[in-house]
Design a protein around this motif. Structure first.
Motif, PDB file in Angstrom:
ATOM      1  N   ASP A   1       1.725   2.795   9.721  1.00 51.93           N
ATOM      2  CA  ASP A   1       2.136   4.044   9.092  1.00 51.93           C
ATOM      3  C   ASP A   1       2.836   3.787   7.769  1.00 51.93           C
ATOM      4  N   ALA A   2       2.619   4.691   6.817  1.00 48.51           N
ATOM      5  CA  ALA A   2       3.299   4.683   5.521  1.00 48.51           C
ATOM      6  C   ALA A   2       4.239   5.880   5.494  1.00 48.51           C
ATOM      7  N   VAL A   3       5.533   5.612   5.591  1.00 48.96           N
ATOM      8  CA  VAL A   3       6.548   6.650   5.755  1.00 48.96           C
ATOM      9  C   VAL A   3       7.359   6.761   4.468  1.00 48.96           C
ATOM     10  N   PRO A   4       7.578   7.963   3.944  1.00 48.50           N
ATOM     11  CA  PRO A   4       8.391   8.103   2.724  1.00 48.50           C
ATOM     12  C   PRO A   4       9.803   7.548   2.924  1.00 48.50           C
ATOM     13  N   GLY A   5      10.282   6.796   1.947  1.00 49.34           N
ATOM     14  CA  GLY A   5      11.622   6.238   1.998  1.00 49.34           C
ATOM     15  C   GLY A   5      11.797   5.077   2.948  1.00 49.34           C
ATOM     16  N   ARG A   6      10.708   4.523   3.451  1.00 48.12           N
ATOM     17  CA  ARG A   6      10.807   3.433   4.424  1.00 48.12           C
ATOM     18  C   ARG A   6       9.703   2.418   4.149  1.00 48.12           C
ATOM     19  N   LEU A   7       9.987   1.145   4.387  1.00 48.91           N
ATOM     20  CA  LEU A   7       9.008   0.076   4.254  1.00 48.91           C
ATOM     21  C   LEU A   7       8.648  -0.447   5.637  1.00 48.91           C
TER      22      LEU A   7
ATOM     23  N   PHE B   1     -14.113  -1.354   5.668  1.00 53.34           N
ATOM     24  CA  PHE B   1     -13.751   0.007   5.296  1.00 53.34           C
ATOM     25  C   PHE B   1     -12.848   0.623   6.361  1.00 53.34           C
ATOM     26  N   GLY B   2     -11.958   1.485   5.899  1.00 51.48           N
ATOM     27  CA  GLY B   2     -11.080   2.247   6.776  1.00 51.48           C
ATOM     28  C   GLY B   2     -10.670   3.517   6.060  1.00 51.48           C
ATOM     29  N   GLN B   3      -9.678   4.196   6.598  1.00 52.81           N
ATOM     30  CA  GLN B   3      -9.207   5.427   5.975  1.00 52.81           C
ATOM     31  C   GLN B   3      -7.833   5.776   6.536  1.00 52.81           C
ATOM     32  N   CYS B   4      -7.188   6.735   5.909  1.00 51.00           N
ATOM     33  CA  CYS B   4      -5.890   7.198   6.396  1.00 51.00           C
ATOM     34  C   CYS B   4      -6.049   7.758   7.805  1.00 51.00           C
ATOM     35  N   SER B   5      -5.167   7.331   8.705  1.00 50.83           N
ATOM     36  CA  SER B   5      -5.272   7.734  10.109  1.00 50.83           C
ATOM     37  C   SER B   5      -4.073   8.542  10.559  1.00 50.83           C
ATOM     38  N   GLU B   6      -3.428   9.213   9.630  1.00 55.45           N
ATOM     39  CA  GLU B   6      -2.315  10.115   9.963  1.00 55.45           C
ATOM     40  C   GLU B   6      -2.548  11.421   9.219  1.00 55.45           C
TER      41      GLU B   6
ATOM     42  N   ALA C   1       0.852  -1.187   0.000  1.00 54.47           N
ATOM     43  CA  ALA C   1       0.000   0.000   0.000  1.00 54.47           C
ATOM     44  C   ALA C   1       0.890   1.240   0.000  1.00 54.47           C
ATOM     45  N   ILE C   2       0.702   2.098  -0.989  1.00 53.31           N
ATOM     46  CA  ILE C   2       1.518   3.290  -1.170  1.00 53.31           C
ATOM     47  C   ILE C   2       0.612   4.504  -0.979  1.00 53.31           C
ATOM     48  N   GLY C   3       0.937   5.356  -0.015  1.00 51.81           N
ATOM     49  CA  GLY C   3       0.156   6.543   0.243  1.00 51.81           C
ATOM     50  C   GLY C   3       0.566   7.693  -0.653  1.00 51.81           C
TER      51      GLY C   3
ATOM     52  N   ASN D   1       4.773   8.175  -1.023  1.00 51.44           N
ATOM     53  CA  ASN D   1       5.476   8.945  -2.052  1.00 51.44           C
ATOM     54  C   ASN D   1       5.672  10.396  -1.669  1.00 51.44           C
ATOM     55  N   ASP D   2       5.059  10.864  -0.566  1.00 47.27           N
ATOM     56  CA  ASP D   2       5.157  12.286  -0.266  1.00 47.27           C
ATOM     57  C   ASP D   2       5.300  12.560   1.229  1.00 47.27           C
ATOM     58  N   VAL D   3       4.223  12.353   2.005  1.00 45.43           N
ATOM     59  CA  VAL D   3       4.252  12.617   3.445  1.00 45.43           C
ATOM     60  C   VAL D   3       3.831  11.340   4.173  1.00 45.43           C
ATOM     61  N   ILE D   4       3.799  11.408   5.496  1.00 41.95           N
ATOM     62  CA  ILE D   4       3.419  10.234   6.287  1.00 41.95           C
ATOM     63  C   ILE D   4       1.909  10.029   6.207  1.00 41.95           C
ATOM     64  N   HIS D   5       1.512   8.839   5.814  1.00 49.20           N
ATOM     65  CA  HIS D   5       0.116   8.406   5.836  1.00 49.20           C
ATOM     66  C   HIS D   5       0.000   7.221   6.803  1.00 49.20           C
ATOM     67  N   SER D   6      -1.201   6.676   6.947  1.00 51.57           N
ATOM     68  CA  SER D   6      -1.389   5.521   7.810  1.00 51.57           C
ATOM     69  C   SER D   6      -2.543   4.688   7.274  1.00 51.57           C
ATOM     70  N   TRP D   7      -2.261   3.396   7.002  1.00 47.64           N
ATOM     71  CA  TRP D   7      -3.252   2.465   6.452  1.00 47.64           C
ATOM     72  C   TRP D   7      -3.948   1.790   7.620  1.00 47.64           C
TER      73      TRP D   7
END
Length: 392
Positions: A272-278, A292-297, A189-191, A256-262
């Motif tokens: 969390d989906a962190v740029p430059g990190r897996l 259903f869910g949504q970005c939580s960051e 999952a890529i934010g 790809n840009d800022v911190i998101h959260s799946w």
């Protein structure tokens, strides 16, 4: 007679030319291309949360049923109270993973009783102190500074409470970050601001882009809008993630840009989906359905418009969906049809040894000219450096 014959030929030739000109003049309007209309002025650029790969499709490309995820996913209806938030409901959503069930039990059987007992004890102590040691009942305050029993109790009781919470908590944390076993389905999952991109690297590189479905009054004529079958408002997506039931899922997140959260509450999942990190975790869905869910960051002004829709189906239906998307199940690749070189062939070991012997006898050949690297432009700078020399 000869002159009249020549006149007849001349007249016939002129008539033929006239006929060809008439035919050409009649055919020209049919093949003519209308001049293009002048292009309208470009609209001012604005901020949009729609991914480039999810442009509005024509009306004929719309799915026949909103219950179907695109390209062959099976129909799945929303179950009331399962996988979706319920207006006015309190407590956690029903869990459909082992970790979620364990966390739900810990919340109800450990955390709530402990915090309730602590709150009641503190409230009772405060009430007793207010009544027992008020000025009217105790005009001369006590000068007692130490009490061994009280000091032992206020040290031992918090320790016991922390131990009661820590033991199941450590087990839950260990289960949440346990590596996925062999044979797990990998979902990446890529934010993005502000949509999700999904990849299935083990299934032929399937890639999806999921945007939020807008309401009927927010779309242009012919564009798809949200219906109740798609999901709740602000949670329905145009592309659902399809995952198999009963199969371990390896979730990998990045950005790809800022911190998101799946985050999917019914899976007890928030990564969390962190740029430059897996980041990686694993889970197994126990029941088919829509979740259903949504970005939580907090990721920007359109943070609330990054929904997540997961469609859990039996493994056989998941395999059919993978094939419909142009992918393939692991281990289902056709055997290689490459020709194995035979002795005496150009690429055989014997031929290679003979070529090496000839090179050793004749020595290296001198190059007649030095090959020049092809010139290329590096983006907008137009550097005439050779290919692969962007850093020079």
């Amino acid at each position: 007679m000869r002159i009249s014959g020549l006149k007849g030929l001349a007249i016939a030739a002129s008539l033929a030319c006239t006929g060809l000109g008439t035919i050409a003049g009649a055919a020209a309007p049919q093949g003519a291309v209308a001049a293009p209309a002048p292009q309208a002025a470009a609209e001012p650029a604005g901020v949009s949360n729609t991914a480039p790969t999810s442009a509005a499709a024509p009306a004929t490309a719309a799915p026949t049923s909103p219950l179907l995820a695109q390209n062959g996913a099976p129909a799945t209806t929303i179950q009331p109270g399962i996988g979706i938030p319920v207006d006015g409901e309190m407590g956690l959503q029903p869990q459909v993973t082992k970790n979620g069930e364990f966390a739900h039990w810990m919340h109800n059987a450990v955390l709530l009783p402990v915090i309730t007992a602590i709150c009641l004890l503190v409230l009772a102590l405060l009430g007793w102190v207010v009544v027992r040691y008020r000025r009217a009942a105790n005009p001369i305050p006590s000068k007692t500074s130490h009490n061994t029993t009280i000091e032992v109790l206020w040290t031992l009781l918090p320790v016991l409470a922390l131990v009661a919470i820590a033991v199941p908590s450590i087990g839950l944390l260990q289960a949440q970050f346990k590596p996925a076993p062999a044979g797990a389905v990998t979902l990446k999952a890529i934010g993005n601001q502000w949509y999700w991109t999904y990849q299935y690297p083990d299934h032929g590189g399937i890639e999806l882009t999921a945007n939020m479905l807008k309401e009927r009054g927010e779309v242009a004529p012919g564009e798809r809008f949200r219906t109740d079958a798609d999901g709740p408002r602000l949670l329905a997506a145009d592309n659902r993630v399809v995952l198999p039931v009963g199969v371990p899922i390896r979730l990998i997140t990045t950005s790809n840009d800022v911190i998101h959260s799946w985050a999917i509450p019914a899976f007890w999942m928030k990564l969390d989906a962190v740029p430059g990190r897996l980041n990686e975790t694993s889970f197994t869905i126990d029941k088919p359905g829509l979740y259903f869910g949504q970005c939580s960051e907090l990721c920007g002004p359109r943070h609330a418009y990054m929904p997540i829709a997961v469609q859990a189906v039996p493994p056989a239906q998941f395999a059919a969906w993978v094939r419909a998307k142009g992918g393939q199940m692991p281990g289902s690749a056709a055997p290689s049809s490459a020709v194995i070189p035979q002795p005496g062939a150009d690429a055989s070991a014997g031929a290679q040894e003979a070529a090496n012997a000839a090179d050793a006898a004749t020595g290296p050949a001198d190059n007649a000219a030095t090959e020049t690297a092809p010139a290329t432009t590096q983006g907008a700078t137009g550097n005439p450096a050779g290919a692969g020399n962007a850093g020079q």
